[in-house]
Design an enzyme around this catalytic site. Structure first.
Site, PDB file in Angstrom:
ATOM      1  N   GLU A 192     -27.437 -36.493  38.546  1.00 25.82           N
ATOM      2  CA  GLU A 192     -28.886 -35.739  37.590  1.00 25.82           C
ATOM      3  C   GLU A 192     -28.324 -34.134  37.196  1.00 25.82           C
ATOM      4  O   GLU A 192     -28.632 -33.606  38.645  1.00 25.82           O
ATOM      5  CB  GLU A 192     -30.124 -35.939  38.488  1.00 25.82           C
ATOM      6  CG  GLU A 192     -30.810 -37.619  38.784  1.00 25.82           C
ATOM      7  CD  GLU A 192     -31.908 -37.443  39.687  1.00 25.82           C
ATOM      8  OE1 GLU A 192     -32.497 -35.903  40.211  1.00 25.82           O
ATOM      9  OE2 GLU A 192     -32.366 -38.600  39.631  1.00 25.82           O
ATOM     10  N   ASP A 226     -28.203 -32.961  41.676  1.00 21.16           N
ATOM     11  CA  ASP A 226     -29.233 -33.818  42.369  1.00 21.16           C
ATOM     12  C   ASP A 226     -29.101 -35.084  43.121  1.00 21.16           C
ATOM     13  O   ASP A 226     -29.801 -36.252  41.734  1.00 21.16           O
ATOM     14  CB  ASP A 226     -30.781 -33.774  42.608  1.00 21.16           C
ATOM     15  CG  ASP A 226     -31.760 -34.085  43.691  1.00 21.16           C
ATOM     16  OD1 ASP A 226     -31.391 -33.581  44.700  1.00 21.16           O
ATOM     17  OD2 ASP A 226     -32.542 -34.074  43.314  1.00 21.16           O
TER      18      ASP A 226
END
Length: 416
Positions: A192, A226
């Protein structure tokens, strides 16, 4: 501000005098200390302070930026102005130059001792795509999405600096065709691409921060990956938020770009409809004209634009404290996946491959639905400056390692 430094700065390096991001570095046999990046070198601030060239209240001979971040905005601005003087006024060169160390001779470590970590869900394009993937027969955005910045609380203890190995997590998952859940290494490991910011000055318990307080409390910005185990995440997130699927690792860049360095990158954010509640109103344009670049195994697979983010950093901070929660020095807030309107602007494999149904074809002939063991992911970001130069936020890199304890010869998940 002058745009000329006597220190060598390669053209388009992104680490010119307009930037001066802070980090923590070590050399063999030496304790960690704080420096700033200039060109292909790090300027040793602890060394400058010891030589009487820079005010130091025990901020810079330290293993994290936390002490300096807690000093507050007047100290941040004064130190930045002094560093610019030292690097642009030629008469300082003879004394300052010995404190420039080639980046190739240092190890960059995690710059901040993370107190808390929260991750937002601020891209309307990302949220709409996720809604279409998992709720194809419903309205993509939930009713609350346009009214408040949604977030989840992460795990501060698993925030790692760029370059730290990322181990495939074990967990419980259940696919749609399974009657019962199974346990094992994640089969849908994802990246991410995000932008985060770190708090310097704490706030008082019970007192919400207005959007106008952002500069007084936030020290600077970092890049964030992330990492997400999608199969674990979606099974466990019914009805509460992510837990095991997100808590195994979050990577951050080693350089923290000061808020002041990104003033020229501020742009109006997308229009918000319906109008936000008064505590979320922001009188300044706090969109940021950052272009992210996601590289998988040496191939650029997407360039998400941060300027399209629906919820801005000051709004995120205001919402995080509206209930009276105090922020602490070292708190890390991340934007959530940065995605734009087009497919080349999507910030995770979930979107880029539409949950694995449309695998990426890489230039080397391989395909990816999700990440395989051995894959290398690098995220970079760039911003404009007032002088027309390009400011680099550095990069955050991670290599995927097999799940600990996996039997030898276990097939790597994904599409070869």
């Amino acid at each position: 501000m002058t745009d000329v430094s006597w220190a060598p700065v390669p053209e388009d390096s992104g680490f010119g005098i307009e930037n001066l991001p802070y980090g923590v570095f070590t050399r063999p046999g030496e304790l960690p200390r704080i420096g700033v990046a200039i060109g292909t070198a790090v300027l040793d601030l602890a060394g400058l302070a010891a030589d009487g060239l820079l005010e130091d209240r025990r901020w810079f001979a330290a293993g994290s930026l936390n002490g300096f971040m807690a000093a507050g905005r007047p100290a941040w601005l004064a130190s930045r102005a002094r560093i610019i003087e030292l690097l642009t006024i030629a008469t300082y060169r003879e004394r300052v130059e010995p404190h420039l160390i080639p980046l190739s001779q240092v190890e960059l470590v995690r710059p901040v001792e993370v107190a808390d970590f929260a991750d937002f869900y601020s891209s309307i394009h990302h949220a709409a795509n996720v809604g279409q993937i998992f709720r194809p027969d419903a309205i993509p955005l939930t009713p609350n999405w346009r009214r408040l910045p949604i977030a989840y609380h992460g795990r501060a203890g698993t925030v790692y600096v760029s370059g730290t190995p990322i181990f495939r997590p074990w967990g419980q998952r259940r696919d749609a065709h399974d009657s019962e859940p199974s346990y094992g290494p994640s089969q849908r490991l994802d990246l991410e691409a995000e932008v985060g910011y770190v708090v310097g000055v704490p706030s008082a318990p019970g007192w919400p921060l207005p959007t106008s307080a952002f500069r007084d409390h936030v020290f600077g910005f970092v890049l964030v990956n992330d990492w997400s185990a999608r199969d674990i995440q979606f099974w466990e997130s019914q009805p509460l938020g992510p837990f095991v699927g997100k808590s195994f690792a979050t990577s951050v860049s080693p350089w923290v770009v000061p808020v002041a360095a990104l003033e020229a990158a501020r742009v109006p954010p997308p229009a918000q409809d319906p109008p936000v509640l008064p505590y979320l109103r922001c009188d300044e344009p706090w969109g940021l004209d950052l272009t992210l670049e996601i590289e998988l195994n040496g191939h650029v697979i997407a360039r998400p634009p941060f300027s399209s983010m629906y919820w801005t950093p000051p709004q995120q901070l205001a919402h995080a404290t509206v209930g009276g929660a105090a922020v602490r020095t070292g708190d890390l807030f991340a934007s959530g996946t940065v995605s734009g309107a087009g497919r080349p602007e999507r910030g995770c494999l979930l979107e880029l491959t539409w949950n694995g149904l449309e695998p990426l074809q890489l230039p080397d002939g391989t395909r990816r639905a999700y990440l395989q063991d051995g894959d290398t992911v690098t995220i970079r970001a760039f911003a404009p400056t007032a002088t027309g130069a390009r400011l680099a936020m550095g990069e955050v890199t991670g290599v995927i390692h097999p799940a600990p304890g996996s039997p030898a010869g276990t097939p790597t998940p994904g599409v070869a």
